[in-house]
Motif scaffolding. Structure first.
Motif, PDB file in Angstrom:
ATOM      1  N   ASN A  51     -13.142 -29.274 -19.861  1.00 22.49           N
ATOM      2  CA  ASN A  51     -12.480 -30.227 -18.983  1.00 22.49           C
ATOM      3  C   ASN A  51     -11.084 -29.760 -18.573  1.00 22.49           C
ATOM      4  O   ASN A  51     -10.667 -29.907 -17.428  1.00 22.49           O
TER       5      ASN A  51
ATOM      6  N   ASP B 126     -14.583 -40.984  -5.836  1.00 25.27           N
ATOM      7  CA  ASP B 126     -15.054 -41.129  -7.213  1.00 25.27           C
ATOM      8  C   ASP B 126     -15.628 -39.829  -7.769  1.00 25.27           C
ATOM      9  O   ASP B 126     -15.566 -39.580  -8.974  1.00 25.27           O
TER      10      ASP B 126
ATOM     11  N   ASP C 200     -12.852 -37.852  -8.898  1.00 31.39           N
ATOM     12  CA  ASP C 200     -12.254 -38.569 -10.023  1.00 31.39           C
ATOM     13  C   ASP C 200     -12.880 -38.194 -11.375  1.00 31.39           C
ATOM     14  O   ASP C 200     -12.234 -38.301 -12.421  1.00 31.39           O
ATOM     15  N   VAL C 201     -14.152 -37.748 -11.345  1.00 29.96           N
ATOM     16  CA  VAL C 201     -14.899 -37.590 -12.605  1.00 29.96           C
ATOM     17  C   VAL C 201     -14.158 -36.759 -13.671  1.00 29.96           C
ATOM     18  O   VAL C 201     -13.930 -37.258 -14.786  1.00 29.96           O
ATOM     19  N   PRO C 202     -13.761 -35.522 -13.382  1.00 30.25           N
ATOM     20  CA  PRO C 202     -13.118 -34.746 -14.460  1.00 30.25           C
ATOM     21  C   PRO C 202     -11.791 -35.359 -14.897  1.00 30.25           C
ATOM     22  O   PRO C 202     -11.389 -35.222 -16.060  1.00 30.25           O
TER      23      PRO C 202
ATOM     24  N   ARG D  50     -11.131 -38.546 -15.142  1.00 30.92           N
ATOM     25  CA  ARG D  50     -11.424 -39.628 -16.078  1.00 30.92           C
ATOM     26  C   ARG D  50     -11.567 -39.084 -17.485  1.00 30.92           C
ATOM     27  O   ARG D  50     -11.014 -39.626 -18.442  1.00 30.92           O
ATOM     28  N   TYR D  51     -12.344 -37.977 -17.588  1.00 29.05           N
ATOM     29  CA  TYR D  51     -12.547 -37.431 -18.933  1.00 29.05           C
ATOM     30  C   TYR D  51     -11.249 -36.851 -19.483  1.00 29.05           C
ATOM     31  O   TYR D  51     -11.055 -36.769 -20.684  1.00 29.05           O
TER      32      TYR D  51
ATOM     33  N   ARG E 223     -13.109 -31.224  -6.480  1.00 29.43           N
ATOM     34  CA  ARG E 223     -13.388 -31.812  -7.793  1.00 29.43           C
ATOM     35  C   ARG E 223     -13.119 -30.800  -8.901  1.00 29.43           C
ATOM     36  O   ARG E 223     -12.528 -31.125  -9.933  1.00 29.43           O
TER      37      ARG E 223
END
Ligand SMILES: Nc1ncnc2c1ncn2[C@@H]1O[C@H](COP(=O)(O)OP(=O)(O)O)[C@@H](O)[C@H]1O
Ligand SMILES: [Mg+2]
Lengths: 445, 226
Positions: B82, B102, B105-107, B109-110, B154
């Motif tokens: 990550n 969104d 946004d994924v990585p 968030r983690y 992303r």
């Protein structure tokens, strides 16, 4: 992260709304059926008087036919005779005791010509009945000891709260008068109200299990002996094993059983003493030629008595087992649906792993999604439970209305069961989803 | 920063044993832009997945920034992935249910960034790749070139030091492919370390260095000066 996962779950569930609907239906149906049956079982089986159920004992004396038991294999009859009732009441060996029996009477208000008479359920009982069973009073009190003056007891009544609402619009009616009349004769007698109960609906109606114990409780309580002296119409079960002569006197001197007898025994010693007294009493009676069967007296506390009388019927237990199996089938279906749902997400799972999601966080994400389905299923299940109970009510009539009340416990339990079931059903599919090899997923692109 | 020695990867299925990689030894330094070329089935993707900690290996050692990755558990690997690594795939692999915002946004968030920080980074990346007008679009509403640019945005949103691209232009027409390559070159110039897998020699030629794989072995190492 929980909000993120909730949002992802909402998006995913909306996206596959057909599948979502199916899963919610499967869980909801399972929960609905299961909870309806569980509710009925729970209400049947719950202790109606938890604080005292182990101190209240039901009395059985075996005055039955020497050639066959009242009930196989060797059960004494479930009520006692007038003669034994009189003897036990006068001896008064228990801390508290009461015989009781039911009757019906026509109720009128002597000072109100416009009042429409109605037929009421009467319970004849002794003074101890009220304190023994923790009966709550709104106005006034019960009567004081009447044990020794059954025939000449004061003509007093205690009204249930509903009856007082009906007769006196809920006012404090202590001191007012009503008449109780025999429905088949035209006699009626004046009674004075001395007490009004607060809401009191023990479910099941443990103090009398000899007739429909899920029906409404008594509407009017009167001193026991007045059932006979005022010529009211007895309405409970009466069982005889040998012929009786004609007339009331002959009936009262017979071996017919029709009175339920309760004692309050506060500890083991009191119980042992009372049992010894019963045995001694029956032994004496045997000398006079009664009680031809071997000594077989019983004292059962409230829960033992409910059990003995099969308040939770074996059919109900069977039905419960079937309902639980139905829930299991619904959950297996949900597992199948969830498996296909999550395996359909393998490529998303691969991407999320590549972007830094650990197995744990994916597990969390999908369990939140499953819990959301469970919540939906729980709400639907609750609705179906309610509908199920309502429709059973429609089928079985108002007799069942005391039984089929959804209480808050059940509501919470239904939703909790649904979420737990959904998460239980979701564990395996989620686990499988999180084991998906992201490398293989991404390679196959 | 990436240091592999004697890496072997063997797939054992019921019938066959495939040596996807054999005795692979390779060093990639900070700031390199390396192309991995080879025919289909030569082990390029397997190499990339191992480099990106998505897959285990059977023999050899792998140090990422000096850290031996063999001993790490799933959480530690995921965290490293990550923070340090950005992936780009041939099939773009955007999440179809999520819009552009969104997806990027994924990585983040983690990573556990606060909301404002995430928003700033997402908007910055999308602007950089000319996608500001597509922020609420879903992947299915975008062209292939746009999708790949979202995927690159992303991959870069978390500021990884290391960009792993598996046939990033494989699904694109030549104009879009060239555009994506321009982007990668730009990133390289600004200091990102890039490993790009491709089976197209013409694309590989644009990378300053390349390695050739065949049957899981390095058969050539081209250190053409940039
Ligand atoms: N998960 C797997 N299971 C079995 N064999 C695999 C697996 N992944 C790759 N292989 C085999 O390993 C070799 C290398 O595959 P891959 O790394 O995908 O090659 P490339 O990306 O260069 O086309 C191929 O022969 C492929 O069939
Ligand atoms: Mg490949």
């Amino acid at each position: 992260m929980i909000f993120y996962y909730l949002r992802l779950a909402a998006i995913s569930l909306r996206r596959n709304w057909g599948q979502t609907t199916l899963m919610i239906l499967a869980i909801g149906l399972g929960i609905g059926v299961c909870m309806s049956i569980v509710t009925i079982n729970y209400l049947m089986a719950k202790d109606p008087i938890p604080d005292k159920s182990s101190q209240l004992y039901y009395v059985q004396l075996d005055n039955w036919d020497p050639n066959r038991p009242a009930e196989s294999p060797n059960e004494p009859p479930d009520q006692i005779t007038w003669m034994d009732h009189q003897a036990l009441m006068s001896a008064a060996k228990a801390f508290r005791q009461t015989g009781n029996a039911s009757a019906t009477a026509i109720i009128r208000k002597p000072d109100d010509d416009n009042f429409r008479p109605f037929l009421a359920r009467i319970r004849g009982n002794h003074a101890d009945f009220f304190p023994m069973f923790d009966v709550p009073f709104l106005y006034g009190t019960g009567w004081t000891s009447d044990a020794h003056r059954d025939w000449g007891a004061d003509q007093v009544v205690v009204l249930s709260r509903e009856t007082n609402d009906r007769l006196f619009g809920g006012e404090d009616s202590v001191g007012r008068e009503i008449t109780l009349g025999n429905p088949t004769e035209f006699s009626s007698n004046l009674f004075r109200v001395i007490g009004v109960l607060d809401e009191w609906r023990p479910v099941p109606r443990f103090y009398d299990l000899t007739s429909n114990y899920f029906s409404d409780p008594a509407e009017i309580f009167i001193p026991f002996g007045l059932i006979l002296s005022q010529g009211l119409s007895r309405s409970g079960n009466t069982n005889c094993w040998k012929p009786t002569g004609d007339g009331l006197r002959a009936f009262l001197g017979s071996e017919c059983v029709w009175i339920q007898y309760w004692t309050e025994l506060r500890n083991h010693q009191e119980k042992a003493d009372y049992m010894a007294y019963l045995d001694q009493y029956v032994t004496e009676q045997k000398e006079g030629g009664r009680f031809p069967r071997p000594l077989n007296n019983r004292l059962s506390n409230v829960n033992e008595w409910l059990d003995h009388e099969n308040v939770v019927q074996p059919e109900a237990k069977m039905l419960l087992a079937v309902a639980v199996m139905f829930l299991v089938v619904c959950l297996l279906n949900t597992i199948g649906l969830l498996l296909s749902k999550f395996l359909g997400k393998s490529s998303e799972i691969g991407v999320r792993r590549a972007l830094g999601a650990s197995r744990g966080s994916l597990m969390y994400q999908y369990l939140v999604e499953t819990a959301m389905i469970g919540f939906g299923g729980g709400l639907l299940g609750l609705l179906l439970t309610w509908l199920g109970l309502e429709s059973m009510l429609a089928i079985f009539g108002s007799d069942a209305s005391n039984l089929m009340r959804l209480d808050l416990n059940m509501v919470v339990a239904a939703v909790a069961l649904a979420i737990a079931s959904a998460i239980g059903a979701g564990l395996y599919p989620t686990w499988r989803a999180c084991r998906i090899d992201p490398a293989a997923q991404l390679k196959s692109q | 920063m990436l240091d592999m020695k004697g890496i072997a990867r063997i797939y054992q299925t019921d019938l066959v044993r495939t040596h996807a990689l054999r005795d692979l030894t390779l060093t990639v330094n900070e700031g390199d832009f390396t192309a991995v070329v080879g025919p289909s089935g030569s082990g390029k993707t397997t190499f990339l997945n191992i480099a990106g900690l998505l897959e285990d290996f059977d023999e050899g050692s792998y140090l990422l920034d000096g850290e031996n990755v063999a001993g790490l558990n799933d959480r530690q690997r995921s965290k490293l992935r990550n923070e340090k690594i950005g992936f780009i795939f041939q099939g773009f692999n955007l999440i179809p249910d999520l819009n552009v915002f969104d997806n990027v946004d994924v990585p983040l968030r983690y990573r556990g960034f606060p909301a404002a920080e995430r928003k700033r980074r997402i908007e910055e990346q999308l602007e950089r790749f000319g996608l500001t007008g597509r922020i609420r679009h879903f992947p299915s509403q975008l062209s292939g070139g746009q999708q790949q640019r979202v995927a690159i945005a992303r991959a870069l949103a978390g500021d990884p030091r290391f960009l792993l691209a598996d046939e990033p232009t494989g699904n694109l027409d030549s104009a879009s492919a060239s555009g994506v390559l321009d982007l990668l070159e730009g990133l390289h110039t600004s200091g990102t370390t890039i490993i790009m897998v491709t089976h197209d020699p013409a694309l590989a030629a644009r990378a300053p260095s390349s390695i050739h794989l065949q049957d899981g072995r390095v058969v050539g190492n081209d250190e053409a000066a940039a």
